[in-house]
Design a protein around this motif. Structure first.
Motif, PDB file in Angstrom:
ATOM      1  N   VAL A   4       0.852  -1.186   0.000  1.00  0.00           N
ATOM      2  CA  VAL A   4       0.000   0.000   0.000  1.00  0.00           C
ATOM      3  C   VAL A   4       0.889   1.237   0.000  1.00  0.00           C
ATOM      4  O   VAL A   4       1.834   1.329   0.787  1.00  0.00           O
ATOM      5  CB  VAL A   4      -0.936   0.023   1.236  1.00  0.00           C
ATOM      6  CG1 VAL A   4      -1.764   1.310   1.256  1.00  0.00           C
ATOM      7  CG2 VAL A   4      -1.840  -1.200   1.245  1.00  0.00           C
ATOM      8  N   GLU A   5       0.591   2.177  -0.890  1.00  0.00           N
ATOM      9  CA  GLU A   5       1.303   3.458  -0.932  1.00  0.00           C
ATOM     10  C   GLU A   5       0.286   4.595  -0.852  1.00  0.00           C
ATOM     11  O   GLU A   5      -0.731   4.570  -1.542  1.00  0.00           O
ATOM     12  CB  GLU A   5       2.098   3.588  -2.230  1.00  0.00           C
ATOM     13  CG  GLU A   5       3.171   2.543  -2.448  1.00  0.00           C
ATOM     14  CD  GLU A   5       3.772   2.666  -3.831  1.00  0.00           C
ATOM     15  OE1 GLU A   5       4.547   3.613  -4.055  1.00  0.00           O
ATOM     16  OE2 GLU A   5       3.435   1.830  -4.697  1.00  0.00           O
ATOM     17  N   VAL A   6       0.579   5.561  -0.025  1.00  0.00           N
ATOM     18  CA  VAL A   6      -0.271   6.747   0.100  1.00  0.00           C
ATOM     19  C   VAL A   6       0.602   7.966  -0.160  1.00  0.00           C
ATOM     20  O   VAL A   6       1.659   8.130   0.465  1.00  0.00           O
ATOM     21  CB  VAL A   6      -0.909   6.829   1.502  1.00  0.00           C
ATOM     22  CG1 VAL A   6      -1.691   8.122   1.666  1.00  0.00           C
ATOM     23  CG2 VAL A   6      -1.821   5.621   1.733  1.00  0.00           C
ATOM     24  N   LEU A  60      -2.568   3.804  -3.540  1.00  0.00           N
ATOM     25  CA  LEU A  60      -2.251   2.761  -4.512  1.00  0.00           C
ATOM     26  C   LEU A  60      -2.083   1.417  -3.809  1.00  0.00           C
ATOM     27  O   LEU A  60      -1.515   1.346  -2.714  1.00  0.00           O
ATOM     28  CB  LEU A  60      -0.977   3.085  -5.281  1.00  0.00           C
ATOM     29  CG  LEU A  60      -0.899   4.434  -6.001  1.00  0.00           C
ATOM     30  CD1 LEU A  60      -0.146   5.456  -5.136  1.00  0.00           C
ATOM     31  CD2 LEU A  60      -0.187   4.279  -7.353  1.00  0.00           C
ATOM     32  N   VAL A  61      -2.556   0.380  -4.441  1.00  0.00           N
ATOM     33  CA  VAL A  61      -2.311  -0.988  -3.989  1.00  0.00           C
ATOM     34  C   VAL A  61      -1.581  -1.703  -5.107  1.00  0.00           C
ATOM     35  O   VAL A  61      -2.095  -1.818  -6.229  1.00  0.00           O
ATOM     36  CB  VAL A  61      -3.632  -1.722  -3.644  1.00  0.00           C
ATOM     37  CG1 VAL A  61      -3.355  -3.178  -3.316  1.00  0.00           C
ATOM     38  CG2 VAL A  61      -4.328  -1.041  -2.471  1.00  0.00           C
ATOM     39  N   LEU A  66      -6.264   3.600  -6.683  1.00  0.00           N
ATOM     40  CA  LEU A  66      -7.616   3.143  -6.373  1.00  0.00           C
ATOM     41  C   LEU A  66      -8.687   4.087  -6.896  1.00  0.00           C
ATOM     42  O   LEU A  66      -9.824   3.664  -7.119  1.00  0.00           O
ATOM     43  CB  LEU A  66      -7.770   2.961  -4.859  1.00  0.00           C
ATOM     44  CG  LEU A  66      -6.874   1.891  -4.226  1.00  0.00           C
ATOM     45  CD1 LEU A  66      -7.268   1.665  -2.777  1.00  0.00           C
ATOM     46  CD2 LEU A  66      -6.943   0.579  -5.005  1.00  0.00           C
ATOM     47  N   ARG A  67      -8.352   5.358  -7.114  1.00  0.00           N
ATOM     48  CA  ARG A  67      -9.362   6.304  -7.595  1.00  0.00           C
ATOM     49  C   ARG A  67      -9.844   5.921  -8.993  1.00  0.00           C
ATOM     50  O   ARG A  67     -10.909   6.378  -9.428  1.00  0.00           O
ATOM     51  CB  ARG A  67      -8.840   7.730  -7.572  1.00  0.00           C
ATOM     52  CG  ARG A  67      -7.705   8.024  -8.511  1.00  0.00           C
ATOM     53  CD  ARG A  67      -7.434   9.533  -8.600  1.00  0.00           C
ATOM     54  NE  ARG A  67      -7.020  10.115  -7.330  1.00  0.00           N
ATOM     55  CZ  ARG A  67      -7.793  10.921  -6.619  1.00  0.00           C
ATOM     56  NH1 ARG A  67      -9.008  11.203  -7.038  1.00  0.00           N
ATOM     57  NH2 ARG A  67      -7.360  11.450  -5.500  1.00  0.00           N
ATOM     58  N   ARG A  68      -9.096   5.116  -9.715  1.00  0.00           N
ATOM     59  CA  ARG A  68      -9.501   4.712 -11.060  1.00  0.00           C
ATOM     60  C   ARG A  68     -10.444   3.512 -11.047  1.00  0.00           C
ATOM     61  O   ARG A  68     -10.971   3.128 -12.096  1.00  0.00           O
ATOM     62  CB  ARG A  68      -8.262   4.365 -11.893  1.00  0.00           C
ATOM     63  CG  ARG A  68      -7.300   5.525 -12.100  1.00  0.00           C
ATOM     64  CD  ARG A  68      -6.123   5.091 -12.945  1.00  0.00           C
ATOM     65  NE  ARG A  68      -5.112   6.147 -13.076  1.00  0.00           N
ATOM     66  CZ  ARG A  68      -3.948   5.987 -13.675  1.00  0.00           C
ATOM     67  NH1 ARG A  68      -3.638   4.799 -14.224  1.00  0.00           N
ATOM     68  NH2 ARG A  68      -3.084   6.987 -13.750  1.00  0.00           N
ATOM     69  N   LEU A  69     -10.624   2.913  -9.870  1.00  0.00           N
ATOM     70  CA  LEU A  69     -11.415   1.692  -9.784  1.00  0.00           C
ATOM     71  C   LEU A  69     -12.847   1.982  -9.367  1.00  0.00           C
ATOM     72  O   LEU A  69     -13.126   2.934  -8.636  1.00  0.00           O
ATOM     73  CB  LEU A  69     -10.784   0.728  -8.770  1.00  0.00           C
ATOM     74  CG  LEU A  69      -9.342   0.318  -9.021  1.00  0.00           C
ATOM     75  CD1 LEU A  69      -8.883  -0.654  -7.935  1.00  0.00           C
ATOM     76  CD2 LEU A  69      -9.171  -0.303 -10.402  1.00  0.00           C
ATOM     77  N   LYS A  70     -13.754   1.143  -9.808  1.00  0.00           N
ATOM     78  CA  LYS A  70     -15.134   1.206  -9.354  1.00  0.00           C
ATOM     79  C   LYS A  70     -15.203   0.651  -7.929  1.00  0.00           C
ATOM     80  O   LYS A  70     -14.321  -0.108  -7.512  1.00  0.00           O
ATOM     81  CB  LYS A  70     -16.036   0.403 -10.289  1.00  0.00           C
ATOM     82  CG  LYS A  70     -16.094   0.963 -11.704  1.00  0.00           C
ATOM     83  CD  LYS A  70     -16.987   0.123 -12.599  1.00  0.00           C
ATOM     84  CE  LYS A  70     -17.052   0.710 -14.005  1.00  0.00           C
ATOM     85  NZ  LYS A  70     -17.900  -0.100 -14.913  1.00  0.00           N
ATOM     86  N   PRO A  71     -16.245   1.037  -7.163  1.00  0.00           N
ATOM     87  CA  PRO A  71     -16.341   0.588  -5.772  1.00  0.00           C
ATOM     88  C   PRO A  71     -16.222  -0.921  -5.598  1.00  0.00           C
ATOM     89  O   PRO A  71     -15.579  -1.396  -4.656  1.00  0.00           O
ATOM     90  CB  PRO A  71     -17.713   1.100  -5.340  1.00  0.00           C
ATOM     91  CG  PRO A  71     -17.932   2.320  -6.178  1.00  0.00           C
ATOM     92  CD  PRO A  71     -17.324   1.994  -7.503  1.00  0.00           C
TER      93      PRO A  71
END
Length: 257
Positions: A4-6, A60-61, A66-71
């Motif tokens: 996980v990266e923030v 990011l995982v 993750l913002r590019r992914l659907k729920p």
């Protein structure tokens, strides 16, 4: 095991900036404990990671933003257990845990035999099989915490976000829940991010720690690097003595004025 990266995460609620400039990484299979005084933004951070609060910056995982992914896609990567979840009193333990399979069930569809098998397996691992048909309203505090964990684990996500998983538990149940999380982490290669208010417990279980204060990261590193008398005194307004405990891990003891 998922990393996980923030990067430069910020959360603004209304006109108030709760978090800004938060950066950290958690290695695959590692356990990060987020600590900080009440109101520092720990729960807000986890909710932002889970996609439940609007935020700027990147989460990011394994390099995937993750913002590019659907729920539903996001829920297959991160499982989130809130501090005070809504537990319908009349719902059974099995049906509540089965909700964790929602990201895999087609819209307007029903759970499959495989979904029910995954749920039954998780309940067995958490010693909850005998409670499967029991209503949530008839559980003790420790049992409820395990059921909340069961729902998160049925998602089969590689990253587990736990907001104060030991809230309102006595010391014995706190230790039991954290030992359980640690065993599952090691067995399944889970990456774990928790908020914890008990500093000694956090120091015993986490691989790394992050101290949140003033809307950002005040310190990060190993438990021994973060749990220092100076940092705790400054950010928790507490007088403590930090000793070296089992396996060289720090133990925090309150000192009388």
């Amino acid at each position: 095991m998922s990393r996980v990266e923030v990067r430069d995460l910020a959360v603004v609620l209304g006109t108030r900036t709760v978090l800004s400039g938060v950066d950290f990484e958690v290695g695959g299979g590692d356990w990060l404990a987020v600590i900080g005084a009440n109101g520092a933004g720990k729960s807000t951070l986890l909710r932002a990671l889970a996609g439940l609060l609007p935020h700027s910056g990147e989460v990011l995982v394994d390099g995937v933003p993750l913002r590019r992914l659907k729920p539903r896609q996001r829920a297959r990567l991160l499982a989130y257990a809130p501090q005070t979840p809504a537990l319908p009193a009349d719902m059974t333990v099995f049906d509540y845990a089965l909700l964790g399979r929602t990201p895999y069930i087609p819209h307007l569809g029903r759970e499959s035999r495989g979904d029910r098998e995954v749920t039954a397996s998780v309940l067995e691992r958490l010693d909850l099989s005998s409670f499967a048909s029991r209503a949530l309203g008839h559980l003790s505090g420790g049992e409820r915490q395990r059921v909340v964990l069961a729902r998160a684990l049925t998602q089969q996500a590689p990253v587990l976000l736990l907001d104060e998983p030991t809230t309102a538990l006595d010391l014995g149940h706190q230790q039991h829940v954290l030992e359980l999380v640690d065993r599952l982490r090691l067995a399944d290669g889970l990456t774990v991010v928790t908020t914890l208010h008990d500093l000694s417990l956090a120091g015993q279980y986490a691989d790394s720690m992050m101290l949140v204060a003033g809307g950002g990261t005040a310190a990060s590193g190993t438990p021994a690097e973060v749990l220092t008398e100076e940092l705790i005194g400054r950010h928790f307004d507490a007088r403590v003595r930090v000793a070296t405990g089992v396996a060289g891990r720090p133990e925090v003891h309150l000192e009388r004025p």
